[in-house]
Design a protein around this motif. Structure first.
Motif, PDB file in Angstrom:
ATOM      1  N   GLN A 227      15.228  16.205  45.978  1.00 51.79           N
ATOM      2  CA  GLN A 227      14.906  17.424  45.100  1.00 51.79           C
ATOM      3  C   GLN A 227      13.473  17.376  44.837  1.00 51.79           C
ATOM      4  O   GLN A 227      12.766  16.512  44.312  1.00 51.79           O
ATOM      5  N   SER A 228      13.043  18.592  44.769  1.00 53.71           N
ATOM      6  CA  SER A 228      11.564  18.801  44.235  1.00 53.71           C
ATOM      7  C   SER A 228      11.660  19.403  42.867  1.00 53.71           C
ATOM      8  O   SER A 228      12.637  19.420  42.203  1.00 53.71           O
TER       9      SER A 228
ATOM     10  N   HIS B 166      15.322  20.191  37.474  1.00 56.35           N
ATOM     11  CA  HIS B 166      14.011  19.662  37.100  1.00 56.35           C
ATOM     12  C   HIS B 166      13.626  19.640  35.748  1.00 56.35           C
ATOM     13  O   HIS B 166      13.284  18.687  35.071  1.00 56.35           O
TER      14      HIS B 166
END
Ligand SMILES: Cc1ncc(C[n+]2csc(CCOP(=O)(O)OP(=O)(O)O)c2C)c(N)n1
Ligand SMILES: [Mg+2]
Length: 790
Positions: free
Chosen positions: A206-207, A350
């Protein structure tokens, strides 16, 4: 357990002692708790005065909890140095707190003034941080250059080389590998045969925005191997490995291997029920898989299916301890973003924060009673005194101080300006370094130069010819051996003092960052000088900012510059760089016009970069030959050159007009001054060696309520006198002088792209020739006299 061997082979290895595993797993749990709590209380319990979300990254921290706990509490030795991925700062602070190197007060003030920083910062978090991080990719890249610097020092015996070298370690987010600087660094590292380098990729897939492409990492490991790295992939934890070993277990492995990243992440978030539904749909025909599903309730099925090796302490320790040689190694550790937290695997996690209700549930599951949130051991299954004793034995606790403070290397009392009636500042720079190369001054031995393929064209040739290029191995200069005539002697050896880089300005600044931290990181000061063309500072600007943010000290020589490099044209002409000199923290900018000024300033710079509260120094130089003044520089003039300005031609008291210039346009300023002097006999000519220093001192003096240097200089003029400023850069470089004294200012400079031409043509077109100065002086004088009516 499997042990990695050179060449990617593996062998069976003994497992980690069970006690150690239990302590580390307990402390990992605590580090996860503390990082999560730190962020929670900063966002939910600390009163907000500005309505801003405080933030902090609970999911990014959770993802590296196992990897970082293993590193900091077991694997790392005092000489190892780490760049922690920026968004794991809370976890980093939590581990430092467990080690006794971080205070509760700072944790409670996470992201508040004076508290633990949002992203690990060398200068603000202090001794505990080896490399600052924040701009993704740069922290990873800097470790590679730090490793090169370590080799440089050890091979020259500037630091002891009878102890094991440190490993330069980057704990990288997987999205960091999208940054181009990583690959620029990899290529350069391969050329220099870097060693002792570990990049640990937190492969949570994941970013910030999304789940990353499935196909990417199939390429990434091949890429590392191509550059001579060992790749160790940590994919499945022990629970999953045991399941794979059961009848039909292979089917389960194949299913997970083929599972797209997005689906895997979504199922992590959905939990046991989601896994069961999909596995039933796809694998129900396999009795072995059906048995596994039957034996697990939703909670344990969820645990099994998320048992990736990056969260399996035993697997992580085995993998780290198995690497005992110096081959650069990339660990690709499969993890889950937000592991152990309610938003694990969710693609939007995030910047996600647990809400108070989720936090209360989490707190209960962690066994942390109210009021004991900051306790170092509350809720753990092991006795606190045993955990304390375990921590006391970790290598990092036993040798706490991570920063060296080597003494300064004295600069020579004076540096002679090169002789010559007509010389450019670039030529003078080359000659000064050339003569330093022949001197036996101790300082010369600590100079190290570097350049991204512009060594010769920035005039480092003489220096390199005498001091040689650095390489781990002796390499002959083939052209010389074959008796091909060349002005350049490019023999390479461990004794060499120039590090040649390929054309990648980002690498230049990361290397300068590492060279400039040689003292604190490794215990021996280096005095780095990097050269490049002035316009290409912008190409590496974030890396330059990164170097300066962590207080690395170096000298940057940027040449040629401005439209003064005339025929080279607009793509090579720099316009705004002096403003970088003014505005960039940690960097003092100079643009001398004369070679004797440069000699004074270089000497000063060699001291400045070693001062406790000093800064790095940027010289903007030129290839334009300039008629040199015949003069001796006394102490007062030296002080003024360093201070940023002096009257090259003193005005008479109450003068009506002055011209202030910076850099190579000195000639035009002087010509205009000579022409104007007939009409305005008392006019003055102000030489500005550093718009940056002059501007900074002006503001500091204003804040103290004292007259500034600029104000004192201009106070000789009649109030309202005309002042023309001229520079080969954006006019804003000097136009602020209009506020430093009661003058009518006419700012000349370059404010659009350059083009090919010769100096007379270009200076005319861009309005910085003598005629333009005279015209501007006339207009400003008219305004001064109040003749202009609206
Ligand atoms: C140069 C730069 N661009 C953008 C950002 C904003 N940003 C912060 S984190 C992030 C993604 C990080 O993803 P990854 O490296 O995989 O970390 P993790 O998944 O562990 O949080 C981005 C784009 C940044 N910090 N630096
Ligand atoms: Mg990631």
């Amino acid at each position: 357990m499997l042990r990695a061997l050179p060449g990617g082979r593996v062998e069976e290895q003994e497992e980690v002692e069970p006690d150690k595993l239990a302590y580390l797993m307990a402390l990992e749990k605590k580090a996860l708790w503390l990082s999560t709590w730190m962020i929670h209380q900063a966002n939910h319990l600390r009163p907000s005065r500005d309505g801003l979300k405080v933030g902090g990254h609970q999911a990014s921290s959770a993802s590296v909890a196992t990897l970082m706990t293993a590193l900091y509490l077991d694997v790392m030795r005092p000489q190892d140095r780490v760049a922690v991925k920026p968004h794991a700062a809370p976890l980093f602070h939590a581990l430092q707190y467990l080690l006794g190197h971080q205070s509760r007060d700072k944790l409670e003030r996470f992201r508040a003034l004076g508290g633990a920083q949002a992203y690990p910062s060398r200068s603000k978090d202090g001794d505990i941080v080896d490399f600052s991080t924040g701009s993704v990719g740069l922290g990873v890249g800097v470790t590679l250059f730090a490793s090169l610097v370590q080799d440089y020092l050890r091979l020259k015996r500037l630091v002891p080389n009878d102890t094991p070298p440190g490993r330069m370690i980057a704990l990288a987010g997987d999205a960091e590998l999208d940054e181009g600087n990583i690959f620029e660094a990899l290529l350069e590292g391969w050329k220099h045969d870097v060693r002792n380098l570990w990049w640990i990729v937190d492969y949570n897939r994941q970013s910030l925005d999304a789940v990353v492409s499935d196909r990417l990492f199939g390429r990434i490991d091949a890429l590392f191997e191509m550059f001579g790295w060992r790749v160790v992939t940590l994919k499945y934890g022990r629970l999953l490995q045991a399941a794979f070993a059961r009848p039909d277990g292979e089917q389960l492995r194949e299913w997970i291997d083929a599972c797209p990243n997005s689906l895997y992440s979504a199922l992590v978030y959905k939990g046991g029920e989601g896994w069961r539904e999909h596995l039933r749909r796809d694998l129900n025909r396999y009795p072995g898989v059906r048995a596994i599903l039957d034996e697990h309730d939703d909670a344990t099925l969820g645990r099994l299916m998320t048992n990736l090796a990056g969260h399996d302490m035993g697997s992580v320790l085995d993998a780290f301890h198995a690497v005992t040689d110096d081959q650069p190694t990339c660990f690709i550790a499969y993890t889950i973003k937000g592991y152990g937290l309610p938003f694990a695997g969710h693609k939007d996690n995030h910047a996600g924060l647990m809400n108070p209700q989720q936090m209360a549930t989490f707190q209960e599951s962690m066994g942390v009673s109210a009021g004991l949130e900051w306790d170092r051991f509350a809720g753990l299954d092991l006795p606190p005194d045993e955990l304390e004793a375990f921590l006391a034995e970790t290598p990092l606790v036993k040798k706490a101080a991570r920063r060296h403070r080597p003494p300064p290397i004295p600069a020579p009392p004076a540096i002679a300006a090169p002789r010559g009636r007509r010389l450019s500042t670039q030529e003078a720079f080359g000659r000064i370094l050339g003569s330093l190369a022949t001197s036996d001054n101790a300082l010369a031995g600590r100079l190290v130069t570097t350049s991204p393929d512009v060594t010769v064209s920035t005039n480092l040739g003489a220096w390199v010819n005498r001091r040689g290029l650095f390489d781990r191995a002796e390499r002959a200069d083939i052209f010389r051996e074959e008796k091909v005539v060349s002005a350049q002697r490019w023999g390479m050896s461990p004794q060499g003092q120039h590090i040649e880089l390929g054309i990648a300005e980002s690498n230049l600044f990361l290397l300068l960052a590492s060279l400039g931290l040689a003292g604190p990181l490794f215990g021996a000061r280096l005095l780095p000088i990097g050269t490049l063309y002035d316009p290409f500072i912008k190409r590496g600007l974030d890396a330059l900012n990164y170097a300066l943010y962590q207080d690395a000290r170096f000298i940057l020589v940027a040449t040629p510059s401005g439209i003064t490099l005339a025929p080279e044209g607009g793509a090579h002409q720099s316009v705004l760089e002096p403003l970088i000199g003014i505005a960039q923290p940690g960097l003092v900018g100079f643009e001398p016009a004369y070679t004797d000024e440069l000699a004074v300033l270089l000497r000063w710079a060699l001291e400045e970069i070693q001062r406790e509260d000093g800064e790095s120094v940027y010289f903007r130089l030129s290839t334009r030959p300039v008629e040199q003044p015949e003069r001796d520089i006394d102490a007062a003039l030296e002080e003024a050159i360093v201070g940023g300005a002096y009257w090259l031609r003193e005005p008479s008291p109450g003068a009506e007009l002055a011209i202030a210039y910076c850099g190579a346009v000195a000639l035009e300023a002087l010509a205009a001054y000579e022409a104007l002097r007939e009409d305005v006999p008392g006019a003055g000519l102000l030489a500005i060696t550093s718009p940056d220093r002059l501007h900074a001192e002006w503001r500091a003096a204003l804040a103290r309520g004292e007259p500034s240097r600029a104000e004192r200089l201009l106070s000789v003029l009649r109030p309202g006198a005309a002042l023309v400023t001229v520079c080969d850069s954006h006019p804003a470089t000097l136009s602020w002088l209009g506020s430093a004294g009661p003058v009518n200012l006419a700012p000349l400079g370059v404010d659009h792209f350059g083009q090919s031409g010769d100096i007379p043509d270009l200076y005319r077109v861009y309005g910085i020739d003598a005629e333009a100065i005279i015209d501007a002086a006339a207009r400003a004088s008219l305004r001064s006299a109040g003749f202009v009516r609206q």
